[in-house]
Design an enzyme around this catalytic site. Structure first.
Site: not given
Ligand code: PNW
Length: 590
Positions: A280, A493
């Site tokens: 990401e 994910e």
């Molecule tokens: C992911 N969004 O983060 C990460 O890869 C993980 O480490 C994290 O724990 C998980 O999602 C849950 O938050 C994201 O804003 C953070 O779309 C933000 C977004 C998506 C994924």
């Protein structure tokens, strides 16, 4: 406290200059209060060099301070998973249409659609990331990362000032964690390697103890019939690299990342065949600028920093990809993109233009260079070409085609619209909060349609996440149709922060995670629907194997399909985990 802190910060900048190799004080004058190595008096500090050493312990002591140590700090052997832990939840988790059918849980009723199936080759599992689960922060030679500083030093950076010092202690409990996911029938485990364990400084000396550790994690997976899927970088940047050249803001990181990739690919390439380079980049590049005063500062304007980071990421990823394919021709190598499906809020032209800008500055920033010819989308390039150098033709060839699949962390969707002042006015004002994307997002239908949520909200600590599984088929079509990945699309994910789960005290209530369960149920059906319509979805990874450190939310938001009692480190399967497994029990070809 404050005085102590700022004194330390001054010392830190000095320490940052004291490299373990010959180091030139770069980028202009030293910050005020900096202690420079003794020398004859001169006003031109930029010419100073030093060969003074800084040890990994110095880095910890100066930048992070003491860390918490877990009671259990040697590797624990697995014990058999009690069969009572593997009893699935009762039928009331599977939707009202089944109520009144006593045998519905095991019946064919669940298999509602004969046109749906996952091929045998479909891969699936659960995921985690090093800093979120490992703990053992200082153990066996691990060097500090920016996240150790953020959690320890930057007051309020994590909501309750919680750290990953101990987390789920998976560094020592991995055997049990792998035994548990194998027992419930999970064929793959996706975890990340901590760069600063392998290279405590991010570059330079390699820590054999860490390589041996991950080798055993990988071997344990294989022993239990669980495929290891490895991510090289999940946000835990070695601190030394941040303080030496600004981390991802500098293209210097490309060589260091590729060298790290080379060591890991060489060591584990015969045992691991699916690799993610970076997780990401939209998120971790978006954390720049890092909080002032704790890291090497940068003269790059704040709004531009994410794009400098992005340039380095595309170069680092693609070079690591090329090297990986050379060393492991049969591997699947990719980076993990992220973002929600962008639904136009209204059918106005302005909103559809905003939607396009949101794709361009979100997924497209990474996916267009990687899948569509080596360069940024035009709207992005219009902005970045005012300050970023162009990729060379050779770099564009290196970047183009550098991902074997389209890997997407596709949690949610959002309505997208033009800014109230209009796109043109936003683009003309670089201090507009929406600049440079100049698209607005919301999770609610317009007031004219009642203002309802597009789907149930996750925990208030994760306001970006709503259940939006109805949009998943369209989302999957969009990825396939837009970026045309040769190897298909993988949802690397997806998961749900069950609302207020952290407030629950009764284990049965915690395990009965109804909304997360429905999220997985409906999400898996949405994938099956898209596949039946011709989308080549090749794999899924549920986030997460266990409750863990949810970054800035600390342990207050739960994404685990297993509960973790953070006092005893005991794990318990939640209903959602059974639901996820069940999708494959019912639909995967044997
Ligand atoms: C992911 N969004 O983060 C990460 O890869 C993980 O480490 C994290 O724990 C998980 O999602 C849950 O938050 C994201 O804003 C953070 O779309 C933000 C977004 C998506 C994924």
């Amino acid at each position: 406290m404050t005085t102590q802190c700022s004194l330390l910060v001054s010392l830190l900048f000095a320490a940052g200059a004291l490299a373990q190799e010959s180091y030139t004080l770069g980028n202009g004058a030293a910050p005020s209060g900096t202690v420079v190595p003794n020398a004859t008096s001169t006003s031109n500090v930029t010419s100073f060099t030093t060969t003074m050493d800084i040890t990994v312990d110095d880095l910890w002591n100066l930048y992070v301070g003491p860390v918490e140590i877990a009671e259990v700090n040697t590797t624990v052997e697995a014990t058999p998973v009690p069969s009572a832990d593997l009893i699935p939840p009762p039928p009331h988790f599977y939707g009202s249409q089944y109520m009144g059918y006593e045998s519905s849980y095991e019946s064919e009723l669940y298999k509602a659609n004969a046109n749906w199936s996952f091929p045998k080759t479909f891969w699936w599992g659960v995921a985690s990331a090093a800093y979120q689960v490992e703990g053992a922060a200082k153990d066996e030679g691990r060097g500090p990362t920016i996240w150790d500083v953020l959690t320890h030093r930057v007051t309020g950076y994590t909501v309750a000032n919680q750290t990953g010092d101990i987390a789920d202690n998976q560094y020592y409990l991995y055997k049990q964690d792998i035994a548990r996911i194998a027992a419930i029938g999970t064929p793959a485990y996706s975890f990340s390697i901590a760069w600063s364990r392998i290279f405590p400084y991010g570059r330079g000396p390699v820590n054999e103890q860490a390589l041996a550790h991950y080798e055993d994690v990988i071997d344990t997976c294989i022993e239990y019939g669980v495929e290891p899927i490895v991510t090289l970088y999940h946000w835990d940047l070695p601190l030394y690299l941040q303080n030496t050249y600004g981390g991802w803001l500098s293209e210097e990181i490309v060589d260091d990342f590729v060298e790290y990739a080379r060591v890991v690919f060489t060591r584990f390439g015969s045992k691991v065949s699916k690799w993610a380079t970076v997780n990401e980049p939209s998120v971790f590049c978006g954390t720049y600028p890092l909080p002032a005063g704790y890291f090497k500062s940068s003269s790059i304007p704040a709004k531009q920093q994410p794009f400098y980071c992005g340039q380095s990421v595309l170069l680092a990823h693609s070079r690591a990809y090329r090297l990986g394919k050379q060393l492991m021709p049969n591997s699947t190598i990719f980076f993990k993109n992220n973002g929600g499906y962008k639904i136009p809020l209204t059918n106005s032209t302005a909103d559809s233009m905003a939607v396009q800008r949101a794709w361009d500055f979100g997924e497209g920033l990474w996916a267009n260079p990687t899948f569509l010819g080596g360069d940024y989308p035009a709207s992005v390039k219009n902005y970045t070409s005012t300050f970023l150098r162009d990729f060379t033709a050779a770099e564009m060839r290196m970047i183009d085609g550098s991902s074997d699949i389209f890997a997407h962390d596709a949690y949610t969707s959002q309505f997208t619209s033009a800014p109230d002042i209009g796109i043109a006015a936003c683009l003309a004002n670089s201090s507009d909060p929406l600049f440079p994307t100049c698209a607005n997002t919301t999770y609610q239908y317009p007031a004219s349609l009642g203002g309802w949520d597009l789907g149930p909200a996750a925990d208030p600590g994760s306001p970006w996440l709503h259940k939006a599984t109805d949009w998943v088929p369209r989302f999957l079509h969009y990825m396939q149709d837009t970026w045309k990945p040769a190897g298909g699309v993988a949802v690397t994910e997806f998961g749900f922060g069950e609302p207020f789960e952290q407030l629950k005290t009764i284990l049965g209530d915690i395990r009965s995670d109804y909304r997360r369960t429905m999220y997985y149920h409906d999400y898996m059906e949405a994938i099956l629907q898209a596949m039946s319509e011709g989308v080549n979805v090749v794999g899924t990874l549920g986030w997460s194997i266990v409750d863990n450190l949810e970054w800035a939310q600390g342990y207050t938001v739960k994404f685990g399909m297993q509960y973790v009692n953070l006092t005893t480190q005991e794990r318990s399967f939640k209903a959602s985990y059974f639901e996820y497994v069940r999708a494959f029990q019912v639909y995967q070809e044997k």
